[in-house]
Enzyme design. Structure first.
Site, PDB file in Angstrom:
ATOM      1  N   GLU A 221      -2.205  10.767  -0.598  1.00 12.30           N
ATOM      2  CA  GLU A 221      -3.443   9.985  -0.609  1.00 12.30           C
ATOM      3  C   GLU A 221      -3.807   9.558   0.800  1.00 12.30           C
ATOM      4  OE1 GLU A 221      -5.774   6.097  -1.057  1.00 12.30           O
ATOM      5  OE2 GLU A 221      -3.981   6.597   0.078  1.00 12.30           O
TER       6      GLU A 221
ATOM      7  N   ASP B 218       0.837  -1.208   0.000  1.00 11.32           N
ATOM      8  CA  ASP B 218       0.000   0.000   0.000  1.00 11.32           C
ATOM      9  C   ASP B 218       0.867   1.251   0.000  1.00 11.32           C
ATOM     10  OD1 ASP B 218      -2.085   1.811   0.235  1.00 11.32           O
ATOM     11  OD2 ASP B 218      -2.458   1.376   2.342  1.00 11.32           O
TER      12      ASP B 218
END
Length: 329
Positions: free
Chosen positions: A165, A131
């Site tokens: 993000e 991730d």
């Protein structure tokens, strides 16, 4: 991928046109087995580099840190060398300065742009290799492989590596908000790849046609065709996909807010795999798709190479297909 409330998707379906592609051609558009394996190994090399960067910069690659800057510099150097036109876009983020990296093919119709995006930042607690090193490394290598093929695209292809993000889609939101209405209308599709190598992998595509009837509803017109293309690619690789809702937890959110068709793949985060999913895909029922989600153990050892290869094949297929095919209204 941050924990984020659902974004509204009821914005007007703006001037973006739908991409209608012949799904029967998906298998033919894939790389051969040898090329796919070489590409996947190159993706793993990029992931190793991102892990090395994190280890050299306090254990993470979070937005605004030296680790993030080194990650951006590495990817920009690869794309510059391959002949892409690259731009670094700065934006305010939590009192500091965040950065997006955007690269596009020199050729292709600038009035018909297809975008592929992934967030480059990690959380502060770890190196963020699944991730979202996996998504970033996969679209990077897909871009490099496409450039190496020497083809001139029909449509301009743009690759975006988003900053911040994990702070709430800050980089991608800034990018979309910085575009004029005319510039937004030139983006025919946006494909997002966030976590494509989870160790207890699921195979999900964003539910563009709302066939699951869950949550936020369908994506903007054209999203169903993106979903179908990716579903066909994953099925051909032996991993029939399930739908996942446009719940606003990744960088497609700002795009669908303004009516741009979107899609992408996802291998799962902190949610648990069901017995039915384990029977279909393998892995451990009752365990998280990614037990190291947002933790320091999200290293290269936390990546399932088969899931990475299958998703890389789908990404590569989509780059080739959307670079070549004119969007249809």
């Amino acid at each position: 991928m941050p924990n984020r409330p659902t974004l509204a998707t009821a914005a007007a379906l703006a001037a973006a046109t739908a991409l209608v592609l012949p799904t029967a051609a998906v298998a033919e558009s894939s790389t051969g087995t040898e090329g796919l394996r070489a590409g996947t190994l190159a993706v793993q090399d990029h992931l190793q580099e991102l892990q090395n960067i994190a280890e050299s910069h306090g254990g993470n690659r979070a937005s605004g840190t030296p680790g993030y800057q080194a990650s951006l510099d590495y990817i920009k150097g690869q794309l510059d060398q391959a002949g892409f036109t690259t731009t670094v876009q700065e934006f305010p983020s939590l009192g500091g300065t965040g950065k997006n990296l955007v690269a596009e093919t020199p050729g292709g119709d600038a009035n018909q742009v297809v975008m592929f995006g992934a967030h480059l930042d990690s959380v502060g607690d770890g190196p963020g290799i699944n991730d979202n090193g996996t998504g970033s490394a996969a679209i990077l290598q897909a871009a490099l492989d496409y450039a190496a093929g020497g083809e001139t695209p029909t449509n301009k292809v743009r690759f975006a590596f988003w900053g911040a993000e994990e702070e709430g889609l800050v980089g991608s939101t800034h990018y979309v908000e910085s575009l004029t209405e005319a510039e937004r209308g030139k983006i025919a599709a946006y494909l997002n790849f966030d976590m494509v190598g989870s160790p207890n992998a699921g195979y999900f595509t964003y539910d563009g046609d709302d066939s699951d009837g869950v949550g936020a509803g369908p994506g903007p017109e054209g999203s169903a065709q993106i979903e179908q293309l990716l579903n066909d690619s994953l099925s051909a690789a032996g991993a029939p996909a399930e739908g996942t809702d446009f719940d606003g937890r990744s960088d497609y959110g700002p795009f669908i807010e303004v009516g741009i068709p979107a899609g992408g793949t996802f291998t799962g985060a902190e949610q648990s795999k069901t017995p039915e999913q384990a029977e279909k895909w393998g892995g451990q029922a009752g365990e998280a798709f990614d037990p190291c989600y947002h933790q320091s153990c999200d290293t290269l050892d936390n990546v399932d190479t088969q899931a990475l290869e299958r998703n890389f094949a789908a990404i590569t297929n989509a780059v080739k297909a959307y670079a070549a095919q004119f969007p249809q209204p």
